[in-house]
Design an enzyme around this catalytic site. Sequence first.
Site, short mmCIF file in Angstrom:
data_model
loop_
_atom_site.label_atom_id
_atom_site.label_comp_id
_atom_site.label_asym_id
_atom_site.label_seq_id
_atom_site.Cartn_x
_atom_site.Cartn_y
_atom_site.Cartn_z
N GLY A 17 0.82 -1.21 0.00
CA GLY A 17 0.00 0.00 0.00
C GLY A 17 0.85 1.26 0.00
O GLY A 17 1.89 1.32 0.66
N GLY A 19 -0.74 4.34 0.52
CA GLY A 19 -1.58 5.39 1.12
C GLY A 19 -0.85 5.99 2.31
O GLY A 19 0.38 5.93 2.41
N PHE A 20 -1.61 6.56 3.22
CA PHE A 20 -0.97 7.21 4.38
C PHE A 20 -0.15 6.20 5.18
O PHE A 20 0.96 6.48 5.59
CB PHE A 20 -2.04 7.82 5.29
CG PHE A 20 -2.59 9.11 4.75
CD1 PHE A 20 -1.84 10.27 4.82
CD2 PHE A 20 -3.83 9.16 4.15
CE1 PHE A 20 -2.33 11.46 4.32
CE2 PHE A 20 -4.34 10.34 3.65
CZ PHE A 20 -3.58 11.50 3.73
N GLY A 21 -0.70 5.00 5.40
CA GLY A 21 0.01 4.00 6.19
C GLY A 21 1.28 3.56 5.49
O GLY A 21 2.38 3.62 6.06
N VAL A 85 -1.44 -7.09 -5.08
CA VAL A 85 -1.07 -8.22 -4.23
C VAL A 85 -2.22 -9.22 -4.23
O VAL A 85 -3.35 -8.89 -3.88
CB VAL A 85 -0.72 -7.75 -2.80
CG1 VAL A 85 -0.56 -8.94 -1.86
CG2 VAL A 85 0.54 -6.91 -2.82
N GLU A 180 -18.87 17.15 2.37
CA GLU A 180 -17.96 17.97 1.57
C GLU A 180 -18.38 17.97 0.10
O GLU A 180 -18.40 19.02 -0.55
CB GLU A 180 -16.52 17.48 1.75
CG GLU A 180 -16.00 17.87 3.12
CD GLU A 180 -14.63 17.31 3.49
OE1 GLU A 180 -14.00 17.87 4.37
OE2 GLU A 180 -14.22 16.30 2.91
C1 LIG Z 1 -13.09 10.62 0.12
C2 LIG Z 1 -12.34 10.44 1.41
C3 LIG Z 1 -12.17 11.52 2.26
C4 LIG Z 1 -11.47 11.38 3.45
N1 LIG Z 1 -11.29 12.46 4.27
C5 LIG Z 1 -10.53 12.33 5.37
C6 LIG Z 1 -10.26 13.47 6.19
O1 LIG Z 1 -10.72 14.59 5.93
N2 LIG Z 1 -9.45 13.29 7.27
C7 LIG Z 1 -8.91 12.08 7.59
O2 LIG Z 1 -8.15 11.98 8.54
N3 LIG Z 1 -9.17 11.00 6.84
C8 LIG Z 1 -9.96 11.09 5.75
N4 LIG Z 1 -10.22 9.99 4.99
C9 LIG Z 1 -9.71 8.68 5.42
C10 LIG Z 1 -8.26 8.50 5.08
O3 LIG Z 1 -8.01 8.87 3.75
C11 LIG Z 1 -7.91 7.04 5.33
O4 LIG Z 1 -8.16 6.76 6.68
C12 LIG Z 1 -6.47 6.75 5.01
O5 LIG Z 1 -6.21 6.98 3.64
C13 LIG Z 1 -6.12 5.31 5.36
O6 LIG Z 1 -4.80 5.04 4.97
P1 LIG Z 1 -4.34 3.58 4.58
O7 LIG Z 1 -2.89 3.68 4.28
O8 LIG Z 1 -4.79 2.63 5.59
O9 LIG Z 1 -5.16 3.23 3.27
P2 LIG Z 1 -5.26 3.96 1.86
O10 LIG Z 1 -4.84 5.37 1.96
O11 LIG Z 1 -6.62 3.66 1.37
O12 LIG Z 1 -4.17 3.21 0.98
C14 LIG Z 1 -4.35 1.87 0.59
C15 LIG Z 1 -3.24 1.52 -0.37
O13 LIG Z 1 -3.23 0.12 -0.57
C16 LIG Z 1 -3.14 -0.16 -1.96
N5 LIG Z 1 -3.76 -1.47 -2.16
C17 LIG Z 1 -4.99 -1.88 -1.80
N6 LIG Z 1 -5.16 -3.18 -2.14
C18 LIG Z 1 -4.02 -3.59 -2.72
C19 LIG Z 1 -3.57 -4.81 -3.28
N7 LIG Z 1 -4.34 -5.90 -3.31
N8 LIG Z 1 -2.35 -4.85 -3.81
C20 LIG Z 1 -1.53 -3.77 -3.80
N9 LIG Z 1 -1.90 -2.59 -3.26
C21 LIG Z 1 -3.12 -2.50 -2.73
C22 LIG Z 1 -3.87 0.99 -2.62
O14 LIG Z 1 -3.49 1.13 -3.97
C23 LIG Z 1 -3.39 2.15 -1.75
O15 LIG Z 1 -2.13 2.57 -2.19
C24 LIG Z 1 -10.94 10.11 3.78
C25 LIG Z 1 -11.12 9.02 2.94
C26 LIG Z 1 -11.83 9.18 1.76
C27 LIG Z 1 -12.02 8.02 0.85
#
Ligand SMILES: Cc1cc2nc3c(=O)[nH]c(=O)nc-3n(C[C@H](O)[C@H](O)[C@H](O)COP(=O)(O)OP(=O)(O)OC[C@H]3O[C@@H](n4cnc5c(N)ncnc54)[C@H](O)[C@@H]3O)c2cc1C
Length: 452
Positions: A17, A19-21, A85, A180
């Site tokens: 992933g 994303g933020f994590g 994955v 929003e």
């Molecule tokens: C529209 C929207 C608005 C939001 N607004 C806010 C806000 O104002 N404030 C706030 O704090 N939070 C907000 N959030 C929530 C925040 O964005 C999430 O909590 C955060 O992105 C979680 O991070 P993460 O790394 O867990 O997952 P994500 O950021 O979702 O990242 C997941 C990653 O995993 C990858 N991935 C997934 N499955 C696979 C796979 N099978 N193989 C390879 N890669 C894979 C994806 O491509 C991505 O890169 C919002 C979310 C959304 C959708």
Amino acid sequence: MSVSTIARRRHRVVIIGSGFGGLFAAKHLKRADVDVTLIAKTTHHLFQPLLYQVATGILSVGEIAPATRMILRKQKNAEVLLGDVVGIDLTNKTVTSKLMDWERVTPFDSLIVAAGAQQSYFGNDHFEAFAPGMKTVDDALELRGRILGAFEAAEVTTSQAERERRLTFVVVGAGPTGVEVVGQIAELAHRTLEGAFRTIDPSEARVILIEAAPAVLPPMGPKLGLKAQRRLEKMGVEVMLNTMVTNVDYMGLTVKEKDGTERRIDCACKVWSAGVQASPLGRIIAEQSDGTECDRAGRVIVEPDLTVKGHPAVFVIGDLMNVPGVPGQAQGAIQGAVYATKHIKSGLKGEDPATRKPFKYLDKGSMATISRFNAVCQVGKLEFSGFLAWLAWLGLHLYYLVGGRNRLIAVISWFVTFLGRGRGQMAITERWVFARRAMDQVQEQQTPKAIG
Ligand SMILES: Cc1cc2nc3c(=O)[nH]c(=O)nc-3n(C[C@H](O)[C@H](O)[C@H](O)COP(=O)(O)OP(=O)(O)OC[C@H]3O[C@@H](n4cnc5c(N)ncnc54)[C@H](O)[C@@H]3O)c2cc1C
């Protein structure tokens, strides 16, 4: 024995992933004596909180989705792999990813799974074709096409009923994203598009927000929820609370009110922001652990140190983890990444996993913008709204946007949009709108038909 087999192999950390994590985990391992492989199915790090601004023509994709490879290009211990994955083997410690027809198996010593969550339609997946969610860049561009395309179609049609249908916009779910996006659709109709059409008046658009709960922004409490609702109503948004969506189709949707009354809303453009379903990778991991389970949304009920039972080197973080009191927000993912990488680093120095202190989440609050100059904000017991909250929203989002160039362009775009009337990203294409349906058709054609 060859030199290469005697040489000490560095500890291998695989992160799933970007994303933020995932991204924060990779960055926090910058100075560690490890080799990092970040695998993600998208080439970019997506700043999801601003997706709605891409969908409504304020920001371009590049500003909120910089290429992960470019962000990490100076981090010599990190490599970035594009791939979906499809398998995780906790016994043999490998991750299998696919890109087109190529399959790659990446071994790991430590694994951080940050695969996030997708939109949930609560078992009604067929709604998706008519009411896209807002989780990806594709979703946001498709929605931009549908929102602006609805105004275009309304301008052309000669049927009054069809014009009304095209000018009715429904957002399902009154969480921060729903609030929003509905606020921005209302601003488009009432401010941005004023005077741009000849046969329709965009301000006659009907903009509706539907929520099954009795309040707007349920997690932010009744006071802020009511403030947000009043502000939206002032902007002309119809807020329907205690209302369940029971069906969605091309022509509109059916809703059921608290007293059981069902009614139809004819509308062309529907946006779904009502629920989340964790990545299926969560279940793949849980099934191989010594008894870790997933919740109903598919999130992994992790141990206090964010690992799964019997695998102290396998961390699950962000939206994919279930930790009581930790919301599915960016801060949960970032703090989880910091915690996991800290213990990977101390593990290199011989830390016994049994002595790890449990993950502790620091609640830094939550916020949602409603319109220009207006937001609601909650930090602990402190609740505030209006312009001050909007400034706090602005500062925080700029702080977390990745890259100086992106911050600068975002500031300019906000200046243009919020002080003036303009929006710089109003381009739409037919392909954005119909790509999802075309892909579905291709997949259908490729699926072998059952012989009856
Ligand atoms: C529209 C929207 C608005 C939001 N607004 C806010 C806000 O104002 N404030 C706030 O704090 N939070 C907000 N959030 C929530 C925040 O964005 C999430 O909590 C955060 O992105 C979680 O991070 P993460 O790394 O867990 O997952 P994500 O950021 O979702 O990242 C997941 C990653 O995993 C990858 N991935 C997934 N499955 C696979 C796979 N099978 N193989 C390879 N890669 C894979 C994806 O491509 C991505 O890169 C919002 C979310 C959304 C959708």
